[in-house]
Design a protein around this motif. Structure first.
Motif, PDB file in Angstrom:
ATOM      1  N   GLU A   1      47.214  51.694  47.118  1.00 19.54           N
ATOM      2  CA  GLU A   1      47.088  50.285  46.693  1.00 19.54           C
ATOM      3  C   GLU A   1      45.638  49.982  46.305  1.00 19.54           C
ATOM      4  OE1 GLU A   1      48.558  47.520  49.615  1.00 19.54           O
ATOM      5  OE2 GLU A   1      47.856  45.806  48.423  1.00 19.54           O
ATOM      6  N   LEU A   2      44.698  50.540  47.090  1.00 21.30           N
ATOM      7  CA  LEU A   2      43.271  50.340  46.796  1.00 21.30           C
ATOM      8  C   LEU A   2      42.936  50.934  45.425  1.00 21.30           C
ATOM      9  CD1 LEU A   2      40.423  49.467  47.724  1.00 21.30           C
ATOM     10  CD2 LEU A   2      40.187  51.709  48.826  1.00 21.30           C
ATOM     11  N   GLN A   3      43.518  52.103  45.155  1.00 19.40           N
ATOM     12  CA  GLN A   3      43.251  52.735  43.858  1.00 19.40           C
ATOM     13  C   GLN A   3      43.789  51.879  42.706  1.00 19.40           C
ATOM     14  OE1 GLN A   3      42.929  56.947  43.053  1.00 19.40           O
ATOM     15  NE2 GLN A   3      44.917  56.831  42.019  1.00 19.40           N
ATOM     16  N   ALA A   4      44.977  51.282  42.925  1.00 26.16           N
ATOM     17  CA  ALA A   4      45.550  50.410  41.889  1.00 26.16           C
ATOM     18  C   ALA A   4      44.622  49.220  41.636  1.00 26.16           C
ATOM     19  CB  ALA A   4      46.930  49.939  42.314  1.00 26.16           C
ATOM     20  N   LEU A   5      44.061  48.667  42.724  1.00 21.59           N
ATOM     21  CA  LEU A   5      43.124  47.541  42.580  1.00 21.59           C
ATOM     22  C   LEU A   5      41.849  47.986  41.861  1.00 21.59           C
ATOM     23  CD1 LEU A   5      43.318  45.729  46.051  1.00 21.59           C
ATOM     24  CD2 LEU A   5      44.029  44.804  43.849  1.00 21.59           C
ATOM     25  N   ASP A   6      41.326  49.146  42.270  1.00 24.52           N
ATOM     26  CA  ASP A   6      40.103  49.664  41.639  1.00 24.52           C
ATOM     27  C   ASP A   6      40.335  49.908  40.155  1.00 24.52           C
ATOM     28  OD1 ASP A   6      38.514  49.521  43.847  1.00 24.52           O
ATOM     29  OD2 ASP A   6      38.842  51.591  44.488  1.00 24.52           O
ATOM     30  N   HIS A   7      41.536  50.399  39.857  1.00 29.42           N
ATOM     31  CA  HIS A   7      41.881  50.672  38.461  1.00 29.42           C
ATOM     32  C   HIS A   7      41.921  49.367  37.657  1.00 29.42           C
ATOM     33  CE1 HIS A   7      43.646  52.976  35.203  1.00 29.42           C
ATOM     34  NE2 HIS A   7      44.449  51.936  34.997  1.00 29.42           N
ATOM     35  N   GLU A   8      42.570  48.353  38.244  1.00 30.90           N
ATOM     36  CA  GLU A   8      42.656  47.045  37.580  1.00 30.90           C
ATOM     37  C   GLU A   8      41.270  46.445  37.381  1.00 30.90           C
ATOM     38  OE1 GLU A   8      45.590  43.687  38.168  1.00 30.90           O
ATOM     39  OE2 GLU A   8      46.115  45.020  39.835  1.00 30.90           O
ATOM     40  N   LEU A   9      40.415  46.592  38.405  1.00 25.41           N
ATOM     41  CA  LEU A   9      39.045  46.070  38.310  1.00 25.41           C
ATOM     42  C   LEU A   9      38.278  46.745  37.180  1.00 25.41           C
ATOM     43  CD1 LEU A   9      37.971  45.661  42.024  1.00 25.41           C
ATOM     44  CD2 LEU A   9      37.645  43.959  40.243  1.00 25.41           C
ATOM     45  N   ARG A  10      38.408  48.070  37.119  1.00 23.06           N
ATOM     46  CA  ARG A  10      37.721  48.812  36.042  1.00 23.06           C
ATOM     47  C   ARG A  10      38.209  48.330  34.688  1.00 23.06           C
ATOM     48  NH1 ARG A  10      37.897  53.462  39.091  1.00 23.06           N
ATOM     49  NH2 ARG A  10      39.802  54.248  38.137  1.00 23.06           N
ATOM     50  N   SER A  11      39.520  48.144  34.607  1.00 16.89           N
ATOM     51  CA  SER A  11      40.090  47.733  33.330  1.00 16.89           C
ATOM     52  C   SER A  11      39.590  46.338  32.927  1.00 16.89           C
ATOM     53  CB  SER A  11      41.611  47.805  33.443  1.00 16.89           C
ATOM     54  OG  SER A  11      42.228  46.813  32.704  1.00 16.89           O
ATOM     55  N   GLU A  12      39.461  45.422  33.895  1.00 18.10           N
ATOM     56  CA  GLU A  12      38.930  44.081  33.585  1.00 18.10           C
ATOM     57  C   GLU A  12      37.466  44.166  33.138  1.00 18.10           C
ATOM     58  OE1 GLU A  12      40.720  41.364  33.288  1.00 18.10           O
ATOM     59  OE2 GLU A  12      42.512  42.399  33.987  1.00 18.10           O
ATOM     60  N   HIS A  13      36.687  45.002  33.849  1.00 16.26           N
ATOM     61  CA  HIS A  13      35.278  45.174  33.458  1.00 16.26           C
ATOM     62  C   HIS A  13      35.176  45.800  32.063  1.00 16.26           C
ATOM     63  CE1 HIS A  13      33.114  43.745  36.943  1.00 16.26           C
ATOM     64  NE2 HIS A  13      33.921  44.408  37.746  1.00 16.26           N
ATOM     65  N   ASP A  14      36.083  46.765  31.795  1.00 17.92           N
ATOM     66  CA  ASP A  14      36.100  47.408  30.467  1.00 17.92           C
ATOM     67  C   ASP A  14      36.417  46.375  29.392  1.00 17.92           C
ATOM     68  OD1 ASP A  14      35.539  49.784  31.635  1.00 17.92           O
ATOM     69  OD2 ASP A  14      37.545  50.664  31.402  1.00 17.92           O
ATOM     70  N   GLN A  15      37.343  45.460  29.721  1.00 15.04           N
ATOM     71  CA  GLN A  15      37.710  44.436  28.739  1.00 15.04           C
ATOM     72  C   GLN A  15      36.531  43.515  28.434  1.00 15.04           C
ATOM     73  OE1 GLN A  15      41.451  42.349  29.225  1.00 15.04           O
ATOM     74  NE2 GLN A  15      42.357  44.224  30.017  1.00 15.04           N
TER      75      GLN A  15
END
Ligand SMILES: [Zn+2]
Length: 272
Positions: free
Chosen positions: A10-24
């Motif tokens: 679950e933490l990885q899914a959150l980290d992934h989402e965070l990275r994706s938002e920062h990338d955006q």
């Protein structure tokens, strides 16, 4: 599955989402910079054309003034010829008149060429003006869009960060949580994703086969099994491995209507 592992997924899914938002956000910034560069170059092109038009006009003013001077000289020479008393004077004046006429004609030709250049420049200027107006409008649209999307991403990041902080605190409270989290962080720093699903005897992150004994340990979901007792890693890439029976070898097991929900899907649903 080791009790910490579900939370790490679950933490990885959150980290992934965070990275994706920062990338955006980074993509919006880049796109805005691109629109800004485009508008700047359109403005520079317009300014260059204005300068060229002004230069041509100044050139023609000089030519016109030179032509006027030459016409006065020609006028004087033509008057003088009536009062010339010697053949030599007449010849000299005739030469002067011929020279002045050819100079006037040369300058008039130049003036004409300049007017033709100005016509082309005016047409280019009209095109550049439109291009500049379009670029400015596009920049404004991009600025508004970027501000809106960036604000949305920032607010999403705040929500994700707070869920992440809470989840990490929750993981740490487990008996082995500290170590599990440190392991996760160490692998994530080096590889981006720290947790990988094992599917069809392979690590889905690096595609290397999992040895048969290890695979058997991994898929054993009983509380005494190695996979339940400790975090298992891929021998090749070092990522933490998990096995989700619902997703393995679906081609051999046709999905039943009461097909069990995958662990990853449960995690996603529970974290909503
Ligand atoms: Zn691997």
């Amino acid at each position: 599955m080791h009790p910490d592992l579900a939370k790490l997924i679950e933490l990885q899914a959150l980290d992934h989402e965070l990275r994706s938002e920062h990338d955006q956000i980074a993509a919006h910034t880049k796109s805005l910079a691109g629109a800004d560069t485009h508008a700047s170059s359109a403005a520079a092109q317009l300014s260059r054309l204005r300068d060229s038009i002004a230069k041509e006009e100044a050139l023609r003013r000089r030519e016109e003034s030179d032509i006027a001077d030459l016409r006065q000289k020609l006028d004087r020479a033509q008057k003088k010829i009536d009062f010339a008393t010697t053949t030599a004077q007449v010849t000299a004046l005739e030469h002067e008149i011929a020279f002045l006429k050819s100079e006037i004609s040369r300058l008039e030709d130049q003036e004409l060429e300049s007017m033709e250049r100005s016509e082309t420049l005016e047409a280019d200027h009209a095109t550049a003006q439109q291009a500049n107006a379009d670029a400015v409008a596009a920049l404004e649209r991009e600025r508004a869009r970027s501000a809106h999307e960036t604000a949305a991403a920032r607010s999403k990041i705040i929500g994700l960060e707070s869920r992440r902080t809470a989840l990490r605190a929750e993981i740490v409270q487990a008996p082995t949580g500290d170590t599990s989290l440190a392991t996760y962080d160490r692998i994530a720093r080096g590889k981006g994703n720290a947790v990988a699903q094992a599917l069809d005897h392979k690590c889905t992150a690096c595609q290397m086969m999992v040895r048969p004994q290890r695979w058997n340990d991994l898929i054993d979901n009983t509380p005494e099994s190695p996979a339940s007792q400790s975090l298992m890693t891929c021998e090749n890439c070092g990522r933490l491995l998990y096995y989700d029976p619902a997703r393995d070898a679906p081609q051999r097991k046709p999905a039943a209507p009461d097909h069990p929900e995958s662990i990853a899907a449960q995690i996603v649903r529970n974290s909503m």
